[in-house]
Design an enzyme around this catalytic site. Structure first.
Site, PDB file in Angstrom:
ATOM      1  N   ASN A  17       8.048  -1.248   5.296  1.00  0.00           N
ATOM      2  CA  ASN A  17       9.312  -0.502   5.334  1.00  0.00           C
ATOM      3  C   ASN A  17       9.347   0.453   6.521  1.00  0.00           C
ATOM      4  OD1 ASN A  17      11.291  -0.995   3.026  1.00  0.00           O
ATOM      5  ND2 ASN A  17       9.322  -0.959   1.955  1.00  0.00           N
ATOM      6  N   MET A  93       2.052   6.714  -2.608  1.00  0.00           N
ATOM      7  CA  MET A  93       1.605   6.546  -3.996  1.00  0.00           C
ATOM      8  C   MET A  93       1.166   7.848  -4.672  1.00  0.00           C
ATOM      9  SD  MET A  93       2.366   3.478  -4.322  1.00  0.00           S
ATOM     10  CE  MET A  93       1.681   3.027  -5.911  1.00  0.00           C
ATOM     11  N   LEU A  96       5.140  13.873  -6.122  1.00  0.00           N
ATOM     12  CA  LEU A  96       5.312  15.153  -5.435  1.00  0.00           C
ATOM     13  C   LEU A  96       5.588  16.269  -6.440  1.00  0.00           C
ATOM     14  CD1 LEU A  96       7.574  13.787  -2.563  1.00  0.00           C
ATOM     15  CD2 LEU A  96       5.140  14.362  -2.424  1.00  0.00           C
ATOM     16  N   ASN A 110      13.504   7.862  -1.226  1.00  0.00           N
ATOM     17  CA  ASN A 110      12.441   6.949  -1.665  1.00  0.00           C
ATOM     18  C   ASN A 110      13.031   5.558  -1.825  1.00  0.00           C
ATOM     19  OD1 ASN A 110       9.870   6.147  -2.684  1.00  0.00           O
ATOM     20  ND2 ASN A 110      10.684   6.240  -4.770  1.00  0.00           N
ATOM     21  N   HIS A 112      12.397   1.994  -4.126  1.00  0.00           N
ATOM     22  CA  HIS A 112      11.684   1.506  -5.308  1.00  0.00           C
ATOM     23  C   HIS A 112      12.025   0.029  -5.510  1.00  0.00           C
ATOM     24  CE1 HIS A 112       9.654   1.703  -9.094  1.00  0.00           C
ATOM     25  NE2 HIS A 112      10.686   1.109  -9.668  1.00  0.00           N
ATOM     26  N   ASP A 148      11.182   8.280  -9.922  1.00  0.00           N
ATOM     27  CA  ASP A 148      12.186   7.292  -9.508  1.00  0.00           C
ATOM     28  C   ASP A 148      13.532   7.532 -10.199  1.00  0.00           C
ATOM     29  OD1 ASP A 148      10.254   5.963  -7.900  1.00  0.00           O
ATOM     30  OD2 ASP A 148       9.476   4.946  -9.669  1.00  0.00           O
TER      31      ASP A 148
HETATM   32  C1  GRF Z   1       7.535  -1.317  -1.478  1.00  0.00           C
HETATM   33  O1  GRF Z   1       7.660  -2.343  -2.420  1.00  0.00           O
HETATM   34  C2  GRF Z   1       8.283  -0.098  -1.936  1.00  0.00           C
HETATM   35  O2  GRF Z   1       9.445  -0.411  -2.671  1.00  0.00           O
HETATM   36  C3  GRF Z   1       7.296   0.589  -2.823  1.00  0.00           C
HETATM   37  O3  GRF Z   1       6.059   0.389  -2.185  1.00  0.00           O
HETATM   38  C4  GRF Z   1       6.111  -0.782  -1.387  1.00  0.00           C
HETATM   39  C5  GRF Z   1       5.740  -0.388   0.007  1.00  0.00           C
HETATM   40  O4  GRF Z   1       5.622  -1.504   0.852  1.00  0.00           O
HETATM   41  N1  GRF Z   1       7.652   1.972  -3.024  1.00  0.00           N
HETATM   42  P1  GRF Z   1       5.353  -1.277   2.404  1.00  0.00           P
HETATM   43  O5  GRF Z   1       4.099  -0.421   2.507  1.00  0.00           O
HETATM   44  O6  GRF Z   1       6.545  -0.607   2.987  1.00  0.00           O
HETATM   45  O7  GRF Z   1       5.130  -2.656   2.956  1.00  0.00           O
END
Ligand code: GRF
Length: 219
Positions: A17, A93, A96, A110, A112, A148
């Protein structure tokens, strides 16, 4: 040209991401730049991606800060030092604490991998499969003190296929994550997101295509 939005990205994992956001910024469409990538894991792939892109990185290991608030305070200090406007959680992970949330009110996003409010927390794709839903997806939302649970900005839906396993479903969802996260940040950067209680209004209002995703499709 108006000032670019300064993004601080927090990531614990692969960072795909993060990559999508960096790419969108570089394409010039998104009036933003990632100024700091912060991780609690020194081996996170996100850090490698950031270094490759010439972006400053910082590791703050939560194990060095047994008190959660102290860990958050260290991150807040680093983000403030980098003059970050918006905090972007991308596979971060750790939960907060109010110390962090109060430092960036309504300025933390965020992503999810589920259609919230279904399947919050970890292993969302597996939970969706086990539950037997026919449509899964992902959600970009502002962060509030819950897990979330903050106001939703954008969601994308994907069908669950009969032969899906966690890997194939996660991959299909992730493709959509890479679309909607940069999009949500762009809307924010353009000053088009307005939080009204649980609702995030977009100005000017967007007309969604009046399409329904049916799975299985009707005959
Ligand atoms: C994604 O599935 C996101 O939705 C979740 O953690 C994962 C992160 O993937 N919160 P990346 O590290 O961005 O590849």
């Amino acid at each position: 040209m108006s000032k670019k939005l300064r993004l601080g990205v927090l990531a614990s994992g692969n960072g795909s991401n993060l990559q999508a956001i960096i790419d969108r910024c570089r394409e010039g469409e998104l009036p933003a730049e990632v100024v700091l990538v912060l991780s609690n894991k020194s081996q996170a792939g996100a850090l490698t991606r950031a270094r490759k892109a010439g972006i400053a990185t910082l590791v703050i290991d939560h194990r060095d800060h047994p008190e959660r608030a102290a860990f958050d305070q260290a991150m807040v200090a680093a983000l403030r030092n980098a003059e970050v406007d918006l905090v972007v959680l991308a596979g971060f992970m750790r939960i907060l604490t109010p110390v962090f949330l109060e430092a960036f009110p309504q300025r933390i996003m965020n992503i999810h991998p589920a259609l919230l409010p279904a399947f919050p927390g970890i292993k969302a794709q597996r939970k969706a499969l086990e539950y037997g839903v026919k449509i899964a997806g992902c959600t970009v939302h502002f962060v509030d003190p819950g897990v979330d649970s903050g106001p939703i900005i954008i969601q994308a839906a994907v069908p669950v296929l009969d032969d899906d396993d966690e890997t194939t479903l996660s991959r299909r969802i992730l493709e959509q994550e890479h679309r909607i996260y940069p999009e949500a940040i762009q809307l924010y950067a353009e000053g088009r997101l307005h939080i009204e209680g649980r609702h995030v209004r977009i100005s000017p209002p967007q007309k969604p295509p009046l399409l329904a995703l049916l799975n299985p499709p009707t005959v």
